[in-house]
Design a protein around this motif. Structure first.
Motif, mmCIF file in Angstrom:
data_model
loop_
_atom_site.group_PDB
_atom_site.id
_atom_site.type_symbol
_atom_site.label_atom_id
_atom_site.label_comp_id
_atom_site.label_asym_id
_atom_site.label_seq_id
_atom_site.Cartn_x
_atom_site.Cartn_y
_atom_site.Cartn_z
ATOM 1 N N ASP A 1 -9.597 10.467 7.706
ATOM 2 C CA ASP A 1 -10.617 10.695 6.685
ATOM 3 C C ASP A 1 -10.959 9.352 6.049
ATOM 4 O O ASP A 1 -10.099 8.726 5.420
ATOM 5 N N LEU A 2 -12.203 8.890 6.195
ATOM 6 C CA LEU A 2 -12.574 7.568 5.697
ATOM 7 C C LEU A 2 -12.688 7.529 4.174
ATOM 8 O O LEU A 2 -12.716 6.449 3.593
ATOM 9 N N LYS A 3 -12.722 8.678 3.535
ATOM 10 C CA LYS A 3 -12.737 8.716 2.068
ATOM 11 C C LYS A 3 -11.344 8.498 1.514
ATOM 12 O O LYS A 3 -11.115 7.621 0.677
ATOM 13 N N THR A 4 -10.374 9.275 1.982
ATOM 14 C CA THR A 4 -9.004 9.175 1.473
ATOM 15 C C THR A 4 -8.157 8.195 2.267
ATOM 16 O O THR A 4 -7.076 7.812 1.827
ATOM 17 N N GLU A 5 -8.655 7.814 3.457
ATOM 18 C CA GLU A 5 -7.939 6.917 4.376
ATOM 19 C C GLU A 5 -6.551 7.470 4.711
ATOM 20 O O GLU A 5 -5.568 6.751 4.780
ATOM 21 N N THR A 6 -6.520 8.781 4.927
ATOM 22 C CA THR A 6 -5.295 9.461 5.350
ATOM 23 C C THR A 6 -5.571 10.213 6.643
ATOM 24 O O THR A 6 -6.720 10.565 6.956
ATOM 25 N N TYR A 7 -4.502 10.468 7.408
ATOM 26 C CA TYR A 7 -4.623 11.106 8.711
ATOM 27 C C TYR A 7 -4.317 12.602 8.636
ATOM 28 O O TYR A 7 -3.613 13.063 7.751
ATOM 29 N N ARG A 8 -4.840 13.311 9.603
ATOM 30 C CA ARG A 8 -4.399 14.670 9.880
ATOM 31 C C ARG A 8 -4.363 14.824 11.396
ATOM 32 O O ARG A 8 -5.033 14.092 12.134
ATOM 33 N N GLN A 9 -3.564 15.763 11.861
ATOM 34 C CA GLN A 9 -3.465 16.020 13.290
ATOM 35 C C GLN A 9 -4.217 17.300 13.628
ATOM 36 O O GLN A 9 -4.088 18.311 12.941
ATOM 37 N N ILE A 10 -5.019 17.233 14.677
ATOM 38 C CA ILE A 10 -5.762 18.390 15.161
ATOM 39 C C ILE A 10 -5.272 18.693 16.573
ATOM 40 O O ILE A 10 -5.285 17.825 17.446
ATOM 41 N N GLN A 11 -4.830 19.910 16.791
ATOM 42 C CA GLN A 11 -4.335 20.292 18.101
ATOM 43 C C GLN A 11 -5.488 20.466 19.083
ATOM 44 O O GLN A 11 -6.574 20.936 18.720
ATOM 45 N N VAL A 12 -5.249 20.070 20.323
ATOM 46 C CA VAL A 12 -6.242 20.295 21.372
ATOM 47 C C VAL A 12 -6.260 21.785 21.692
ATOM 48 O O VAL A 12 -5.384 22.533 21.244
ATOM 49 N N PRO A 13 -7.271 22.268 22.443
ATOM 50 C CA PRO A 13 -7.311 23.706 22.769
ATOM 51 C C PRO A 13 -5.994 24.190 23.369
ATOM 52 O O PRO A 13 -5.353 23.487 24.157
ATOM 53 N N SER A 14 -5.575 25.351 22.993
ATOM 54 C CA SER A 14 -4.290 25.898 23.443
ATOM 55 C C SER A 14 -4.359 26.361 24.892
ATOM 56 O O SER A 14 -5.436 26.592 25.449
ATOM 57 N N GLY A 15 -3.166 26.466 25.496
ATOM 58 C CA GLY A 15 -3.083 26.972 26.860
ATOM 59 C C GLY A 15 -3.472 25.978 27.924
ATOM 60 O O GLY A 15 -3.889 26.359 29.017
ATOM 61 N N LEU A 16 -3.320 24.672 27.614
ATOM 62 C CA LEU A 16 -3.737 23.648 28.574
ATOM 63 C C LEU A 16 -2.541 22.933 29.188
ATOM 64 O O LEU A 16 -2.613 21.771 29.557
ATOM 65 N N GLU A 17 -1.418 23.614 29.299
ATOM 66 C CA GLU A 17 -0.223 22.986 29.850
ATOM 67 C C GLU A 17 -0.427 22.532 31.292
ATOM 68 O O GLU A 17 0.252 21.633 31.778
#
Length: 403
Positions: free
Chosen positions: A265-281
């Motif tokens: 986030d360029l406003k807070t300059e903090t990260y978050r993790q977003i999972q890729v689509p499920s079931g892609l093993e």
């Protein structure tokens, strides 16, 4: 009341007509709906019209209200020519008539500000601006500059020393840059990740705000972007979307590893993790990439060496909103059977507004693929110049400026 005859009230034939005055508010409304070229022509009409050209409030209004004319910044890469950035309308590319870029207006990437042979990269596109990185393998400096292809305005070069970030320039270290916009402060920002090739990790993350004109260290990157760990220049670096920069990265946990999207986030300059689509093993991270298609974060990968699959996150940040958008067979993309056992990259570059046409960069060939979604057919581009398709950046025409 007795009025004089009507003819006595008529304006004398030699009288000048009364000037028509258009309220400034109405001028703003009208100009905000016009293309960039028309707004620039109106600068000579009055001082007020000329002032709008650089007014940040009007520039932002125009960006959101004017007709969107999507373009690609094509980068020529021919040994016999000087490298150039060429503005190119997407519609011309989709029409796929034979095109040469020789006479098109362009920005020539040259070394007029330093006598060494420099390497140039376009590290990002945002609000109609392109951010250009220039550096030399034998010199401890790098330059950042910004170009608006629509107004043809080029900024001065910002010069920095790599020594500001590491103790010694000769070090097994790589630097990766990304470019975005902080809506909360109306400031453009460059994010620099310092990667240590021996330790195989990010050792430092910094942000440069053009508003403050200073580099600041921020929380270290929580995973390793793919283009660093795999040295894959084809993988997008810091995809900008809605005030965030996003990287497809790999994380390690004990003896296992996985892939995740890291969003800054360029406003807070903090990260978050977003999972890729499920079931892609069943897929391997070497085939994956992310991008932006019709203002949605996209995730794409190869499947069983037979298909190319594209997902879109319909609600940004909501993992449950991942939706499979396309599943295209190699056969439909006219990829020869003998090439299908090779590792290669397909990167979605642009999806048309009507959702009928998709432009794909293809590492197997020197031409991009034009895929017709409705007919499930594909053909190759017919541009005669040598194009670095994996360096192509999307942009829209705008009045944006940081100069």
């Amino acid at each position: 009341m007795n009025l004089p005859p009507s003819h006595s009230r008529q304006r004398p034939s030699n009288a000048s007509p009364s000037p028509v005055t258009i309220p400034n508010d109405l001028i703003v409304e009208l100009l905000s709906l016009l293309p960039v070229k028309s707004v620039m022509r109106m600068r000579c009409v009055s001082k007020f019209c000329n002032s709008l050209y650089t007014d940040p409030i009007f520039v932002k209004l125009h960006l959101h209200r004017s007709p969107q004319d999507p373009h690609l910044a094509l980068i020529t890469n021919s040994p016999s020519e000087t490298a150039r950035l060429v503005p190119f309308p997407v519609n011309n590319l989709l029409e796929n008539s034979p095109i040469t870029l020789t006479d098109d207006p362009s920005y020539v990437i040259n070394n007029y500000f330093y006598p060494l042979e420099l390497i140039h990269q376009v590290i990002g596109s945002c609000n109609g601006l392109l951010c250009i990185l220039s550096y030399s393998d034998i010199n401890p400096f790098f330059w950042l500059s910004f170009w608006n292809p629509s107004t043809r305005a080029m900024s001065k070069q910002l010069r920095f020393s790599f020594g500001l970030f590491i103790d010694k320039f000769i070090d097994p270290t790589f630097f990766k840059f990304s470019f975005g916009y902080d809506n909360s402060t109306n400031s453009y920002k460059i994010v620099m990740l310092t990667f240590h090739s021996e330790k195989l990790k990010i050792v430092e993350a910094r942000v440069f705000s053009l508003r403050d004109n200073v580099w600041r260290e921020i929380q270290n990157f929580p995973a390793v972007p793919f283009q660093l760990i795999r040295f894959r220049p084809q993988v997008n670096e810091g995809v900008y979307l809605n005030g965030t920069l996003n990287w497809l990265a790999i994380f390690y946990f004990k003896v296992t590893c996985g892939e995740v999207i890291i969003s800054l986030d360029l406003k807070t300059e903090t990260y978050r993790q977003i999972q890729v689509p499920s079931g892609l093993e069943e897929i391997h991270y070497v085939y994956s990439t992310i991008g932006v298609l019709m203002n949605c974060l996209s995730f794409s990968h190869h499947l069983h060496q037979t298909h190319f699959v594209i997902w879109r996150m319909m609600d940004f940040g909501v993992e449950e909103s991942w939706t499979q958008f396309l599943k295209i067979s190699y056969e439909s993309l006219n990829i020869d059977h003998y090439l299908r056992d090779h590792i290669f990259d397909l990167i979605p570059l642009y999806l048309s507004e009507n959702g009928d046409s998709l432009i794909l960069a293809n590492s197997l060939e020197g031409q991009a693929i034009l895929y017709n979604i409705r007919d499930n057919t594909a053909e190759r581009t017919r541009i005669t110049n040598k194009i670095s398709w994996f360096s192509v950046k999307n942009y829209v025409k705008s009045l944006a400026s940081i100069f």
